[in-house]
Motif scaffolding. Structure first.
Motif, PDB file in Angstrom:
ATOM      1  N   GLN A 428       0.824  -1.202   0.000  1.00  0.00           N
ATOM      2  CA  GLN A 428       0.000   0.000   0.000  1.00  0.00           C
ATOM      3  C   GLN A 428       0.866   1.263   0.000  1.00  0.00           C
ATOM      4  O   GLN A 428       0.556   2.243  -0.691  1.00  0.00           O
ATOM      5  N   SER A 429       1.949   1.257   0.755  1.00  0.00           N
ATOM      6  CA  SER A 429       2.826   2.434   0.824  1.00  0.00           C
ATOM      7  C   SER A 429       3.455   2.725  -0.527  1.00  0.00           C
ATOM      8  O   SER A 429       3.486   3.881  -0.985  1.00  0.00           O
ATOM      9  N   LEU A 430       3.955   1.682  -1.194  1.00  0.00           N
ATOM     10  CA  LEU A 430       4.564   1.876  -2.510  1.00  0.00           C
ATOM     11  C   LEU A 430       3.522   2.267  -3.551  1.00  0.00           C
ATOM     12  O   LEU A 430       3.817   3.008  -4.494  1.00  0.00           O
ATOM     13  N   GLY A 431       2.297   1.753  -3.397  1.00  0.00           N
ATOM     14  CA  GLY A 431       1.226   2.151  -4.313  1.00  0.00           C
ATOM     15  C   GLY A 431       0.918   3.636  -4.209  1.00  0.00           C
ATOM     16  O   GLY A 431       0.689   4.307  -5.215  1.00  0.00           O
ATOM     17  N   ILE A 432       0.931   4.168  -2.984  1.00  0.00           N
ATOM     18  CA  ILE A 432       0.687   5.601  -2.783  1.00  0.00           C
ATOM     19  C   ILE A 432       1.807   6.427  -3.392  1.00  0.00           C
ATOM     20  O   ILE A 432       1.577   7.494  -3.973  1.00  0.00           O
ATOM     21  N   VAL A 433       3.057   5.942  -3.265  1.00  0.00           N
ATOM     22  CA  VAL A 433       4.208   6.699  -3.770  1.00  0.00           C
ATOM     23  C   VAL A 433       4.252   6.682  -5.300  1.00  0.00           C
ATOM     24  O   VAL A 433       4.441   7.728  -5.941  1.00  0.00           O
TER      25      VAL A 433
END
Length: 475
Positions: A428-433
């Motif tokens: 999820q964190s990498l998807g946001i970035v």
């Protein structure tokens, strides 16, 4: 007017005329009346018609305090509407340009102003009790707009106040900065405009109360009593101003001629004066120049991160030093030999920041504009297997540079996720970035917030189902 018969009341006649045509000034003293204690001495002027003129206030300070109360509402009436952390940079103070310096601030938005705190919320509240005041921005009459050209960072908007102060606010998380933009814009739209703006009235009032009041009061007399030499100096200044204007017009005309005669970018590139850029060029152009389907710079960055950055906390989420990133960008664009193991690139966040900047500055994103709506429709499908097959089919239709670069990048990001227990970067964190960086609509409309959700979901699916979408082959 009734006369008092009390023995303690004394009437002094200060000035009188026998025929009653003049003004009589009487001083009335009453020591026994508790009701008139606050007005033991009054000065009254009786005219021939018996009218009493109102006393002129002697203290301008008291008068100004009443005016200020009418102009500025009490601070207690300002309600907090939103607060949180943002990146802030002040680029102008009173119209004077300042050097851009980003810093993290706790931002508090109320109905009329924005306040910036340097500390966390708890520390800011304690400092307020001890008398430390935050930097405040009056929103009355202010202007807000997106400012992509003011910074290489993404999600930057600018606030300009009526006093000439300019602020940049930024956040890497798209929905947060979008929410802040709309909250501040709504607050500005609710405030009065132009002459009804209290902050504008306050500035005018300060001018009237300044030490230049005497100069303003004598302005008319100065104009009337101007000496000949003063008038000559005024004419000289006007003539000098006119000559400056003609000089500026002459310079502008010369610049226009120079711009129209200058060679085109293609001509300069053919002569070798300007080299082809890596940053800001189309992906297929870079790949054709390097005779590959994945840019060399992308491979170098990924190799450096996998070598010494997989375990780093917040990899790809934490921003590197912008000046160092720009230096790296310049070296890459000049086609100089790049060695990311050099000590000047020891901060791995500089490498990840440069890689994100490369994808962000692509004229057309890694997911081409023509495929945007198709990827959005694919991610909307309810069945997971159908969703995966739809995305896989679209990936196979992409041009080779886009498809191969996408495979290398997401394969690298799966290795980041595998170390999530150490680097704290989940899918999820990498998807946001990476979602908004790699996938965006050609024309952003009112659906920006909805698109943002789909962007993140598509990036997450590419990571979580990497082996099914790209196959099990490893580069």
């Amino acid at each position: 007017m009734q006369k008092s018969t009390n023995s303690d009341t004394s009437v002094e006649t200060l000035n009188s005329t026998r025929h009653g045509t003049g003004a009589v000034q009487m001083r009335i003293k009453n020591a026994n009346s508790h009701h008139d204690r606050l007005s033991q001495s009054k000065s009254m002027i009786l005219t021939d018609v018996g009218k009493v003129t109102e006393p002129i206030p002697r203290h301008r300070r008291n008068h100004s305090q009443h005016v200020l109360k009418d102009v500025i509402p009490p601070l207690e009436q300002l309600m907090v509407e939103k607060e949180g952390y943002l990146q802030k940079a002040k680029i102008a103070d009173g119209g004077k340009k300042l050097r851009k310096n980003w810093s993290t601030s706790w931002v508090v938005l109320s109905s009329r102003k924005i306040e910036f705190y340097k500390e966390s919320k708890q520390q800011a509240l304690s400092n307020m009790k001890t008398g430390h005041k935050p930097e405040s921005v009056d929103l009355c009459g202010a202007h807000i707009e997106w400012a992509k050209e003011k910074s290489s960072r993404k999600n930057v908007f600018q606030i300009t106040t009526v006093s000439g102060n300019e602020f940049l606010l930024q956040s890497d998380i798209d929905f947060i900065i979008l929410d802040w933009f709309h909250a501040i814009k709504n607050a500005i739209d609710r405030l009065p405009k132009d002459s009804s703006c209290p902050s504008r009235n306050l500035e005018l009032f300060k001018i009237q109360r300044s030490s230049s009041t005497e100069l303003l009061s004598h302005c008319d007399s100065d104009i009337k009593e101007q000496k000949p030499e003063h008038r000559k100096s005024l004419m000289f200044r006007l003539h000098h101003s006119a000559s400056d204007t003609s000089d500026k017009n002459r310079v502008k005309s010369r610049l226009k001629k120079f711009i129209t005669r200058r060679p085109s970018l293609k001509t300069l590139q053919e002569k070798g004066l300007i080299k082809d850029q890596i940053f800001g060029s189309h992906l297929h152009t870079v790949c054709e120049r390097e005779n590959s389907t994945v840019p060399r710079f992308v491979k170098q960055c990924i190799e450096a991160v996998e070598k010494r950055g997989l375990d780093v906390d917040g990899i790809y989420r934490v921003s590197g030093n912008l000046a160092t990133i720009q230096k790296l960008r310049f070296i890459v664009n000049q086609e100089e030999k790049l060695n990311l193991d050099d000590s000047q690139w020891e901060d791995i966040h500089v490498v990840t920041g440069a890689l994100k900047m490369f994808f962000r500055e692509l004229p057309e994103p890694l997911f081409p504009y023509s495929f945007f709506e198709q990827f959005v429709e694919a991610i909307k499908k309810q069945d997971n297997n159908t969703r995966i097959e739809a995305v896989k089919s679209l990936v196979q239709k992409l041009p080779p540079p886009n498809r191969d670069t996408m495979k290398v990048l997401f394969g690298h990001l799966t290795k980041i996720v595998a170390k999530a227990s150490k680097n704290l970067m989940s899918t999820q964190s990498l998807g946001i970035v990476f979602g908004p960086t790699l996938l965006r609509a050609e024309n952003e409309t009112g659906n920006m917030a909805i698109h943002m959700v789909y962007q993140n979901q598509i990036a997450e699916l590419m990571l979580s189902e990497y082996s099914k979408i790209f196959g099990s082959e490893e580069d």
